[in-house]
Design an enzyme around this catalytic site. Structure first.
Site, PDB file in Angstrom:
ATOM      1  N   ASP A 134       0.832  -1.218   0.000  1.00 43.49           N
ATOM      2  CA  ASP A 134       0.000   0.000   0.000  1.00 43.49           C
ATOM      3  C   ASP A 134       0.865   1.266   0.000  1.00 43.49           C
ATOM      4  OD1 ASP A 134       0.980  -0.160   2.615  1.00 43.49           O
ATOM      5  OD2 ASP A 134      -0.977  -0.005   3.590  1.00 43.49           O
ATOM      6  N   GLU A 135       2.167   1.100   0.293  1.00 43.99           N
ATOM      7  CA  GLU A 135       3.022   2.288   0.410  1.00 43.99           C
ATOM      8  C   GLU A 135       3.195   3.012  -0.922  1.00 43.99           C
ATOM      9  OE1 GLU A 135       6.361   1.902   3.040  1.00 43.99           O
ATOM     10  OE2 GLU A 135       5.454   0.210   4.079  1.00 43.99           O
ATOM     11  N   LYS A 163       9.086  -0.094  -5.353  1.00 43.45           N
ATOM     12  CA  LYS A 163       7.940  -1.017  -5.505  1.00 43.45           C
ATOM     13  C   LYS A 163       6.961  -0.466  -6.544  1.00 43.45           C
ATOM     14  CE  LYS A 163       6.998  -4.336  -3.555  1.00 43.45           C
ATOM     15  NZ  LYS A 163       7.314  -5.760  -3.836  1.00 43.45           N
TER      16      LYS A 163
HETATM   17  P1  NAD Z   1      11.339  -9.839   3.646  1.00 42.29           P
HETATM   18  O1  NAD Z   1      12.365  -8.765   3.565  1.00 42.29           O
HETATM   19  O2  NAD Z   1      11.070 -10.501   4.941  1.00 42.29           O
HETATM   20  O3  NAD Z   1      11.710 -11.000   2.610  1.00 42.29           O
HETATM   21  C1  NAD Z   1      12.182 -10.755   1.329  1.00 42.29           C
HETATM   22  C2  NAD Z   1      12.806 -12.049   0.801  1.00 42.29           C
HETATM   23  O4  NAD Z   1      13.260 -11.815  -0.540  1.00 42.29           O
HETATM   24  C3  NAD Z   1      14.027 -12.506   1.609  1.00 42.29           C
HETATM   25  O5  NAD Z   1      13.946 -13.887   1.838  1.00 42.29           O
HETATM   26  C4  NAD Z   1      15.209 -12.198   0.681  1.00 42.29           C
HETATM   27  O6  NAD Z   1      16.296 -13.095   0.849  1.00 42.29           O
HETATM   28  C5  NAD Z   1      14.556 -12.348  -0.684  1.00 42.29           C
HETATM   29  N1  NAD Z   1      15.267 -11.581  -1.723  1.00 42.29           N
HETATM   30  C6  NAD Z   1      15.702 -10.295  -1.647  1.00 42.29           C
HETATM   31  N2  NAD Z   1      16.291  -9.946  -2.813  1.00 42.29           N
HETATM   32  C7  NAD Z   1      16.196 -11.033  -3.629  1.00 42.29           C
HETATM   33  C8  NAD Z   1      16.592 -11.275  -4.976  1.00 42.29           C
HETATM   34  N3  NAD Z   1      17.229 -10.342  -5.700  1.00 42.29           N
HETATM   35  N4  NAD Z   1      16.329 -12.484  -5.519  1.00 42.29           N
HETATM   36  C9  NAD Z   1      15.704 -13.446  -4.790  1.00 42.29           C
HETATM   37  N5  NAD Z   1      15.316 -13.276  -3.517  1.00 42.29           N
HETATM   38  C10 NAD Z   1      15.549 -12.073  -2.944  1.00 42.29           C
HETATM   39  O7  NAD Z   1      10.020  -9.192   3.035  1.00 42.29           O
HETATM   40  P2  NAD Z   1       8.492  -9.531   3.337  1.00 42.29           P
HETATM   41  O8  NAD Z   1       8.032  -8.696   4.452  1.00 42.29           O
HETATM   42  O9  NAD Z   1       8.324 -11.012   3.411  1.00 42.29           O
HETATM   43  O10 NAD Z   1       7.820  -8.972   2.016  1.00 42.29           O
HETATM   44  C11 NAD Z   1       7.601  -9.815   0.889  1.00 42.29           C
HETATM   45  C12 NAD Z   1       6.960  -9.000  -0.214  1.00 42.29           C
HETATM   46  O11 NAD Z   1       5.726  -8.459   0.246  1.00 42.29           O
HETATM   47  C13 NAD Z   1       7.803  -7.799  -0.662  1.00 42.29           C
HETATM   48  O12 NAD Z   1       7.689  -7.689  -2.058  1.00 42.29           O
HETATM   49  C14 NAD Z   1       7.172  -6.620   0.023  1.00 42.29           C
HETATM   50  O13 NAD Z   1       7.335  -5.440  -0.730  1.00 42.29           O
HETATM   51  C15 NAD Z   1       5.712  -7.050   0.076  1.00 42.29           C
HETATM   52  N6  NAD Z   1       4.913  -6.498   1.177  1.00 42.29           N
HETATM   53  C16 NAD Z   1       5.353  -6.600   2.457  1.00 42.29           C
HETATM   54  C17 NAD Z   1       4.560  -6.111   3.499  1.00 42.29           C
HETATM   55  C18 NAD Z   1       4.979  -6.226   4.952  1.00 42.29           C
HETATM   56  O14 NAD Z   1       4.290  -5.683   5.822  1.00 42.29           O
HETATM   57  N7  NAD Z   1       6.051  -6.937   5.264  1.00 42.29           N
HETATM   58  C19 NAD Z   1       3.332  -5.516   3.210  1.00 42.29           C
HETATM   59  C20 NAD Z   1       2.916  -5.434   1.875  1.00 42.29           C
HETATM   60  C21 NAD Z   1       3.712  -5.942   0.868  1.00 42.29           C
HETATM   61  P1  TYD Z   2       7.847  -0.766   9.845  1.00 36.40           P
HETATM   62  O1  TYD Z   2       7.558  -2.011  10.608  1.00 36.40           O
HETATM   63  O2  TYD Z   2       9.266  -0.446   9.507  1.00 36.40           O
HETATM   64  O3  TYD Z   2       6.937  -0.787   8.537  1.00 36.40           O
HETATM   65  P2  TYD Z   2       6.629   0.389   7.448  1.00 36.40           P
HETATM   66  O4  TYD Z   2       7.577   1.497   7.615  1.00 36.40           O
HETATM   67  O5  TYD Z   2       6.824  -0.331   6.158  1.00 36.40           O
HETATM   68  O6  TYD Z   2       5.203   0.793   7.685  1.00 36.40           O
HETATM   69  O7  TYD Z   2       7.268   0.443  10.666  1.00 36.40           O
HETATM   70  C1  TYD Z   2       5.915   0.514  11.045  1.00 36.40           C
HETATM   71  C2  TYD Z   2       5.711   1.853  11.702  1.00 36.40           C
HETATM   72  O8  TYD Z   2       6.454   1.876  12.922  1.00 36.40           O
HETATM   73  C3  TYD Z   2       6.217   3.013  10.872  1.00 36.40           C
HETATM   74  O9  TYD Z   2       5.326   4.121  11.031  1.00 36.40           O
HETATM   75  C4  TYD Z   2       7.568   3.345  11.482  1.00 36.40           C
HETATM   76  C5  TYD Z   2       7.382   2.966  12.937  1.00 36.40           C
HETATM   77  N1  TYD Z   2       8.600   2.498  13.633  1.00 36.40           N
HETATM   78  C6  TYD Z   2       8.963   3.061  14.859  1.00 36.40           C
HETATM   79  O10 TYD Z   2       8.263   3.942  15.389  1.00 36.40           O
HETATM   80  N2  TYD Z   2      10.086   2.594  15.469  1.00 36.40           N
HETATM   81  C7  TYD Z   2      10.885   1.637  14.933  1.00 36.40           C
HETATM   82  O11 TYD Z   2      11.924   1.270  15.535  1.00 36.40           O
HETATM   83  C8  TYD Z   2      10.504   1.045  13.677  1.00 36.40           C
HETATM   84  C9  TYD Z   2      11.337  -0.036  13.032  1.00 36.40           C
HETATM   85  C10 TYD Z   2       9.346   1.506  13.068  1.00 36.40           C
END
Ligand code: NAD
Ligand code: TYD
Length: 352
Positions: A134-135, A163
């Protein structure tokens, strides 16, 4: 049939693979570069499963990806692979551009080449599902409506800009080349296997270790939290029923300020693992310097996926966050393993 899951050793990718293997007979080829965020421990429980195979590699390595696709003839590619942490993107955007933009481009190109070798039936079944965030929509003020799929892209951080670029590439590969793509834009996830650089796992582990719980700025920024397994089920729903070329927002209808989230974590820990001195973990909350360009509010309007595809989150924030805190308490081995040297370097760089 086979599916390829990139970024499968990360937080959401590993939850997806674990969930997939509980309900599907289709084989999973897990592709992951194993950056600092990739952890094969997350997938340990399926290591011996005949329907699971792991390949280490980069989505931007065209030769490797071509080889994998031709060898395994997948029906689906799900692209989770990305650099995903906003704060790291501020300290060093390069890896974000490499993986999120160039890597996605190269993956799309190999998917397209492979798609062109498929029979008519194979092409009809094939899907490329791109997992986004959503970012990309930018930031909201308190009274703005939640993000709908039509919202203009206004990314503000190097992470979200990279992204957004990848989403545009995915769209173009459908429009120009006819690659059957689907895109999902999800809100903040939380749950098991979340790497402790993100707010929720960081605060749980810092609390247990007697460290400060660092809240950026005034803690009034709002995120819309979704339990990770609900996200994985949403992706599966989009894969099964989504219309090619469409994007689907996935969210939890759970808007919370960061301070509310951290207070909730403290209250749960006070109940489940009280401090030895009898005081509340809230005492460890510390307000620190704000993140540059910090987005004020994200909120997802998930009406489309709910109305058109019938998906709804199963967990409320209260049930999901309790499960999550309990998971971290029950998995101290996992926690110890991820808190390696590289992780310590990151804490020093970001918080000192
Ligand atoms: P994460 O950082 O935990 O995991 C990313 C994974 O991708 C890791 O295992 C890393 O080794 C692998 N990776 C990185 N670069 C690579 C490359 N070049 N080739 C192959 N593998 C590679 O991230 P996540 O939180 O699991 O997020 C997964 C996806 O979901 C991302 O695309 C992120 O943008 C999206 N997303 C995450 C969130 C969230 O809250 N975490 C929310 C919405 C969307
Ligand atoms: P984060 O988990 O890094 O996710 P995103 O920035 O992708 O939303 O952060 C969630 C929220 O928490 C964001 O508003 C930043 C804030 N935050 C803190 O206040 N302290 C921290 O140490 C971190 C890592 C995040």
């Amino acid at each position: 049939m086979t599916i390829v899951v990139t970024g499968a050793a990360g937080f959401i990718g590993s939850n997806f693979v674990l969930n997939w293997l509980t309900h599907s007979e289709e084989k999973v080829i897990a592709l992951d570069k194993l950056t600092y965020a990739g952890n094969l421990e997350n997938l340990k429980s399926v290591e011996a499963n005949a329907n699971y195979e792991f390949a280490q590699g980069d989505i931007g390595d065209s030769r490797l990806v071509a080889k994998l696709l031709h060898q395994h003839q997948p029906r689906v590619i799900i692209n989770f692979a990305a650099e995903s942490h906003v704060d790291r993107s501020i300290h060093g955007p390069d890896d974000f551009m490499q993986t999120n933009i160039l890597g996605t481009y190269r993956l799309l190109e190999e998917a397209r080449s492979f798609f062109n070798t498929l029979s008519e039936v194979g092409q009809k079944q094939f899907r490329f599902l791109h997992v986004s965030t959503d970012e990309v929509y930018g930031t909201l003020s308190t009274n703005d409506r939640a993000f709908k799929e039509e919202k203009r892209y206004e990314p503000n951080s190097p992470y979200s800009a990279s992204k957004a670029a990848s989403d545009h590439l995915v769209r173009a590969w459908n429009h120009t080349y006819g690659l059957p793509v689907l895109t999902t834009n999800c809100s903040n996830n939380y749950g098991p296997y979340h790497f402790p650089e993100k707010l929720i796992p960081l605060c749980v582990l810092n609390a247990l270790n007697g460290k400060d719980l660092p809240i950026y700025g005034d803690g009034q920024q709002i995120r819309d939290w979704l339990y990770v397994v609900d996200h994985c089920k949403g992706i599966t729903t989009v894969l099964e029923k989504g219309v090619i070329g469409e994007t689907y927002n996935i969210g939890g209808w759970n808007e919370k300020t960061n301070l509310e989230v951290v207070n909730t974590l403290c209250d749960l820990l006070d109940e489940l693992k009280p401090r030895e001195d009898g005081k509340s973990y809230r005492e460890q909350i510390t307000f620190v310097k704000d993140r540059p360009g910090h987005d004020q509010r994200y909120a997802i309007d998930a009406t489309k996926i709910s109305k058109e595809l019938g998906w709804k989150p199963e967990e409320t924030f209260e049930t999901g966050i309790r499960k999550t805190v309990q998971w971290y308490l029950d998995h101290q081995d996992w926690v110890a393993n991820v808190q390696s040297g590289e992780y310590q370097n990151w804490l020093t760089k970001n918080y000192s």
